[in-house]
Design a protein around this motif. Structure first.
Motif, PDB file in Angstrom:
ATOM      1  N   PRO A  96      24.166 -25.763   1.513  1.00 11.71           N
ATOM      2  CA  PRO A  96      23.526 -26.861   0.779  1.00 11.71           C
ATOM      3  C   PRO A  96      23.212 -28.065   1.665  1.00 11.71           C
ATOM      4  O   PRO A  96      22.199 -28.742   1.456  1.00 11.71           O
ATOM      5  CB  PRO A  96      24.564 -27.213  -0.298  1.00 11.71           C
ATOM      6  CG  PRO A  96      25.323 -25.948  -0.498  1.00 11.71           C
ATOM      7  CD  PRO A  96      25.424 -25.330   0.858  1.00 11.71           C
ATOM      8  N   LEU A  97      24.070 -28.335   2.630  1.00 13.62           N
ATOM      9  CA  LEU A  97      23.818 -29.461   3.534  1.00 13.62           C
ATOM     10  C   LEU A  97      22.806 -29.078   4.605  1.00 13.62           C
ATOM     11  O   LEU A  97      21.971 -29.896   5.004  1.00 13.62           O
ATOM     12  CB  LEU A  97      25.127 -29.916   4.193  1.00 13.62           C
ATOM     13  CG  LEU A  97      26.188 -30.451   3.243  1.00 13.62           C
ATOM     14  CD1 LEU A  97      27.423 -30.886   4.023  1.00 13.62           C
ATOM     15  CD2 LEU A  97      25.646 -31.627   2.439  1.00 13.62           C
ATOM     16  N   LEU A 137      20.327 -27.048   4.340  1.00  8.97           N
ATOM     17  CA  LEU A 137      18.988 -27.084   3.757  1.00  8.97           C
ATOM     18  C   LEU A 137      18.460 -28.503   3.646  1.00  8.97           C
ATOM     19  O   LEU A 137      17.249 -28.726   3.611  1.00  8.97           O
ATOM     20  CB  LEU A 137      18.998 -26.397   2.384  1.00  8.97           C
ATOM     21  CG  LEU A 137      19.301 -24.892   2.401  1.00  8.97           C
ATOM     22  CD1 LEU A 137      19.399 -24.351   0.985  1.00  8.97           C
ATOM     23  CD2 LEU A 137      18.221 -24.142   3.182  1.00  8.97           C
ATOM     24  N   ASN A 138      19.389 -29.473   3.562  1.00 11.34           N
ATOM     25  CA  ASN A 138      18.994 -30.889   3.545  1.00 11.34           C
ATOM     26  C   ASN A 138      18.878 -31.461   4.947  1.00 11.34           C
ATOM     27  O   ASN A 138      18.810 -32.667   5.135  1.00 11.34           O
ATOM     28  CB  ASN A 138      20.009 -31.714   2.735  1.00 11.34           C
ATOM     29  CG  ASN A 138      19.934 -31.405   1.263  1.00 11.34           C
ATOM     30  OD1 ASN A 138      18.893 -30.994   0.760  1.00 11.34           O
ATOM     31  ND2 ASN A 138      21.039 -31.586   0.561  1.00 11.34           N
ATOM     32  N   GLN A 139      18.917 -30.580   5.944  1.00 16.09           N
ATOM     33  CA  GLN A 139      18.698 -30.918   7.349  1.00 16.09           C
ATOM     34  C   GLN A 139      19.854 -31.716   7.964  1.00 16.09           C
ATOM     35  O   GLN A 139      19.649 -32.432   8.934  1.00 16.09           O
ATOM     36  CB  GLN A 139      17.365 -31.671   7.541  1.00 16.09           C
ATOM     37  CG  GLN A 139      16.150 -30.825   7.138  1.00 16.09           C
ATOM     38  CD  GLN A 139      14.840 -31.521   7.433  1.00 16.09           C
ATOM     39  OE1 GLN A 139      14.742 -32.748   7.393  1.00 16.09           O
ATOM     40  NE2 GLN A 139      13.818 -30.735   7.715  1.00 16.09           N
ATOM     41  N   SER A 140      21.032 -31.618   7.380  1.00 15.86           N
ATOM     42  CA  SER A 140      22.203 -32.156   8.068  1.00 15.86           C
ATOM     43  C   SER A 140      22.489 -31.242   9.261  1.00 15.86           C
ATOM     44  O   SER A 140      22.586 -30.026   9.102  1.00 15.86           O
ATOM     45  CB  SER A 140      23.418 -32.190   7.140  1.00 15.86           C
ATOM     46  OG  SER A 140      23.204 -33.093   6.084  1.00 15.86           O
ATOM     47  N   LYS A 177      28.888 -35.397   1.802  1.00 15.11           N
ATOM     48  CA  LYS A 177      27.640 -34.853   1.273  1.00 15.11           C
ATOM     49  C   LYS A 177      26.412 -35.263   2.081  1.00 15.11           C
ATOM     50  O   LYS A 177      25.363 -34.606   2.000  1.00 15.11           O
ATOM     51  CB  LYS A 177      27.468 -35.277  -0.188  1.00 15.11           C
ATOM     52  CG  LYS A 177      28.478 -34.648  -1.131  1.00 15.11           C
ATOM     53  CD  LYS A 177      28.143 -34.953  -2.573  1.00 15.11           C
ATOM     54  CE  LYS A 177      29.032 -34.163  -3.520  1.00 15.11           C
ATOM     55  NZ  LYS A 177      28.649 -34.346  -4.920  1.00 15.11           N
ATOM     56  N   ARG A 178      26.542 -36.339   2.847  1.00 21.76           N
ATOM     57  CA  ARG A 178      25.421 -36.808   3.673  1.00 21.76           C
ATOM     58  C   ARG A 178      25.923 -37.072   5.095  1.00 21.76           C
ATOM     59  O   ARG A 178      25.878 -38.196   5.576  1.00 21.76           O
ATOM     60  CB  ARG A 178      24.801 -38.069   3.071  1.00 21.76           C
ATOM     61  CG  ARG A 178      24.201 -37.842   1.683  1.00 21.76           C
ATOM     62  CD  ARG A 178      23.798 -39.149   1.009  1.00 21.76           C
ATOM     63  NE  ARG A 178      23.272 -38.911  -0.325  1.00 21.76           N
ATOM     64  CZ  ARG A 178      24.028 -38.752  -1.408  1.00 21.76           C
ATOM     65  NH1 ARG A 178      25.350 -38.805  -1.303  1.00 21.76           N
ATOM     66  NH2 ARG A 178      23.478 -38.532  -2.590  1.00 21.76           N
TER      67      ARG A 178
END
Length: 437
Positions: free
Chosen positions: A187-188, A190-193, A163-164
């Motif tokens: 989803p990842l 958008l979290n800048q992964s 997830k991270r």
């Protein structure tokens, strides 16, 4: 999106549960009926912190399900992930791709529409080409695209890693496949992964390169620990001194009994075999494998030396058996070689591990298994700390050594301070650190 995950083992189950948690509809497929039956009642086939709850929540939300019927799972999927085992092949050390290729054949026989087939299993360079050939041979009239998407999950921290992630590597050769993979990982993203798109062969090799580099880093600090012992230096300070250099980094610089587990041993060996096939020697990785194999047995000799060189008729207690904490994985664990060295020398071995004993019993039947660290200490002439479980970091040392025949601790994970041990009258041996002042 609709995802079929072929394989409900470590990688498949963690990945499937996490994809479901992102909101996708996921079906995990496995041929082992007993495993699927267990998952239906919430029983996990592996120990991984947080996994049982993650599965429970997503099953209850109807986003995650399990089956042995690959055809039904694959027929309507937008993406099908191959997450089956690739163990070292007996005899030559190459990755055994039997399950990968069979999964490809089964997928091709089941699909009814254009689908992206994603290899998540760790596979040698060129495997995606063969998977693509099989798909085209079995299903020539269906547009099936093959993508490589290697996993970078640490056992014991797999859900957080998924997830991270530091990065998501996607080897895809056409834009439609890239679009599907972007949607899956949105989803990842958008979290800048970072999503790193590469060629398929580059993605396949990246996985092996990453594991070989980390294995080399572990082996390097273990050899430095030997030199530290010889010259009177402290390997923990050496590791900190070099790890503060951002070009090096502090992770995987903890001296110990060597690496094990499901990835590093088989992946370094498979990389060497690939290099051999392409006539491209990899001397550093070759040395890493040789040094690590020797180190595990050497840790058994280290315990024997700490006990005066003769353990015949004596009892040695081991704290920790799994290759690392927060897992029940015993594959290539250093404890296997350590126990064998002690048994060969005539010792009786008592052991405790918080999660690994059920598996260990099948692999080391001559060990006496105990229900806790203090039970291990009863009648022991030495205690060896083999795995750095948190519950071994703050033991009641007075109670522990009070149960022993001799007050002796061999700390293969450097959990304790030598000076503190000396004050307690404990004979203490660690890895790569000077004797107590």
């Amino acid at each position: 999106m609709k995802i079929a995950m072929i394989g409900a083992g470590y990688v498949g189950l963690v990945s499937g549960a996490c994809f479901a948690d992102f909101g996708h509809s996921v079906i995990c497929v496995d041929l082992d009926q007993s495993k699927i039956d267990a998952l239906h009642v919430g029983k996990m086939p592996i120990f991984e912190p947080g996994l049982a709850e993650l599965v429970r929540v997503n099953v209850a939300a109807s986003r995650l399900s399990f089956t042995t019927d690959l055809a039904s799972a694959a027929s309507d999927a937008d993406a099908i992930f191959i997450a089956v085992g690739t163990p070292s092949r007996r005899g030559d050390g190459h990755a055994d791709l039997t399950y990968v290729f069979q999964a490809a054949r089964d997928i091709a026989a089941a699909v009814t529409k254009p689908t992206v087939v994603v290899t998540k299993s760790t596979v040698p360079v060129g495997t995606g080409d063969e998977v693509e050939r099989i798909l085209r041979e079995v299903a020539p009239d269906i547009d099936l695209t093959v993508v490589s998407n290697p996993e970078f999950l640490r056992e014991g921290a797999a859900i957080n890693d998924f997830k991270r992630p530091d990065r998501i590597v996607i080897g895809a050769d056409d834009e439609r496949a890239r679009g599907v993979m972007r949607d899956i990982y949105r989803p990842l993203y958008l979290n800048q992964s970072p999503l790193l798109f590469t060629s398929r062969r580059t993605a396949e090799l990246t996985k092996y390169a990453a594991n070989a580099f980390l294995a080399t880093k572990i082996t390097f600090i273990n050899e430095m620990a030997d030199l530290c012992e010889a010259v009177g230096a402290d390997v923990k300070d050496v590791a900190r001194g070099i790890g503060l250099d951002n070009r090096i980094g502090s992770k995987f610089l903890h001296a110990g009994p060597g690496y094990g587990g499901s990835c590093f041993p088989k992946d370094t060996l498979a990389l060497l075999k690939t290099a051999e096939d392409f006539e491209t020697p990899m001397r550093i990785v070759e040395a890493t494998v040789q040094v690590n194999d020797g180190r595990k047995r050497a840790m058994g000799r280290k315990i024997i030396t700490a006990m005066g060189g003769d353990v015949r008729g004596k009892t040695v207690g081991l704290l920790g058996l799994t290759f690392k904490p927060n897992t029940d994985d015993m594959r290539d664990a250093p404890s296997l070689a350590i126990v064998q060295a002690l048994l060969d020398a005539g010792a009786t071995v008592r052991a405790f591990d918080p999660e690994g004993m059920d598996v260990a019993r099948t692999m080391m039947p001559d060990v006496v298994y105990c229900d806790g660290p203090y039970a291990v200490a009863e009648g022991a002439s030495a205690i060896a700390i083999v795995t750095e479980w948190n519950e071994f970091r703050a033991l009641d040392l007075a109670r522990l050594t009070g149960l022993m025949v001799e007050k002796r601790i061999v700390d293969l994970r450097n959990l304790y301070d030598a000076d503190d041990m000396a004050k307690l009258g404990i004979e203490y041996e660690c890895v790569g650190r000077p004797a107590p002042r």
